[in-house]
Write a protein that holds these residues in place. Structure first.
Motif, PDB file in Angstrom:
ATOM      1  N   ARG A 170       0.829  -1.214   0.000  1.00 14.05           N
ATOM      2  CA  ARG A 170       0.000   0.000   0.000  1.00 14.05           C
ATOM      3  C   ARG A 170       0.857   1.256   0.000  1.00 14.05           C
ATOM      4  O   ARG A 170       0.626   2.174  -0.787  1.00 14.05           O
ATOM      5  CB  ARG A 170      -0.926  -0.037   1.218  1.00 14.05           C
ATOM      6  N   GLU A 171       1.852   1.323   0.861  1.00 13.79           N
ATOM      7  CA  GLU A 171       2.746   2.486   0.944  1.00 13.79           C
ATOM      8  C   GLU A 171       3.505   2.690  -0.367  1.00 13.79           C
ATOM      9  O   GLU A 171       3.673   3.814  -0.832  1.00 13.79           O
ATOM     10  CB  GLU A 171       3.729   2.344   2.127  1.00 13.79           C
ATOM     11  N   HIS A 172       3.945   1.582  -0.947  1.00  6.49           N
ATOM     12  CA  HIS A 172       4.658   1.651  -2.239  1.00  6.49           C
ATOM     13  C   HIS A 172       3.745   2.244  -3.332  1.00  6.49           C
ATOM     14  O   HIS A 172       4.167   3.101  -4.115  1.00  6.49           O
ATOM     15  CB  HIS A 172       5.142   0.258  -2.656  1.00  6.49           C
ATOM     16  N   ILE A 174       1.136   4.233  -2.835  1.00  8.05           N
ATOM     17  CA  ILE A 174       0.913   5.657  -2.516  1.00  8.05           C
ATOM     18  C   ILE A 174       2.112   6.485  -2.965  1.00  8.05           C
ATOM     19  O   ILE A 174       1.956   7.547  -3.578  1.00  8.05           O
ATOM     20  CB  ILE A 174       0.627   5.842  -1.006  1.00  8.05           C
ATOM     21  N   ASP A 175       3.324   5.999  -2.714  1.00  6.19           N
ATOM     22  CA  ASP A 175       4.534   6.699  -3.160  1.00  6.19           C
ATOM     23  C   ASP A 175       4.580   6.772  -4.695  1.00  6.19           C
ATOM     24  O   ASP A 175       4.962   7.795  -5.274  1.00  6.19           O
ATOM     25  CB  ASP A 175       5.794   5.982  -2.648  1.00  6.19           C
TER      26      ASP A 175
END
Length: 186
Positions: A170-172, A174-175
């Motif tokens: 998820r963070e990847h 978003i980035d």
């Protein structure tokens, strides 16, 4: 339209730039035709004056010979000489008018060609602007499509890995959205 109306339209700026340039080009064409007609008229006038000059020259030579032989008076000789000089002067004046008219024709033609060149350049510019805008837009669309493909590829990898991997990545994702400026793309 007559020439005066066309000039009034140009002065009033009631038409587009292209229409004004077309009117101006038409005016140059009319001026050129009028100048050609004037040149033809001058050439006919010169032809008549040349005939008159030749007659006066012949008459003057005859009077000169008769005056030398004391057959004619000095007064008739001088009158014939003046007629000859006047005919020569009229012919020379017409030759100058013909040269001036030829130069005027050249100037009108050059002005017309310059006006045509400006008009064609304006039309080419008007045609080229939308083409350039479309070309720039296509480059932007292609770049945006590449960003979307990259994002979808990453998303597909996450989905194929399973729901646990999706949450972990998820963070990847978003980035990646920030990196690709997806807010601007969409």
């Amino acid at each position: 339209k007559n020439t005066q109306e066309e000039i009034a339209v140009l002065r009033g700026n009631k038409t587009s730039t292209i229409e004004q340039k077309m009117i101006r080009t038409g005016l140059y064409e009319k001026q050129y035709i009028q100048a050609e007609e004037q040149l033809k008229s001058l050439k006919l006038k010169r032809e008549a004056q040349l005939n008159s000059y030749q007659i006066e020259l012949s008459n003057f030579k005859r009077m000169k010979q008769l005056y030398k032989e004391d057959i004619e008076s000095r007064r008739k000789y001088e009158k014939a000489e003046n007629s000859y000089i006047n005919a020569k002067t009229r012919l020379d004046k017409t030759d100058i008018e013909i040269d001036v008219q030829k130069r005027r024709l050249t100037m009108i033609k050059q002005e017309k060609l310059a006006s045509l060149g400006t008009m064609v350049a304006g039309i080419a510019h008007e045609i080229n602007n939308p083409a350039q805008a479309i070309g720039f837009s296509m480059e932007g669309l292609k770049m945006n499509a590449d960003y979307v493909k990259r994002f979808l590829s990453e998303l597909k990898k996450c989905l194929e890995a399973g729901s646990g991997a999706l949450y972990a990545k998820r963070e990847h994702l978003i980035d990646l959205v920030e990196e690709l400026n997806m807010d601007l793309v969409l």
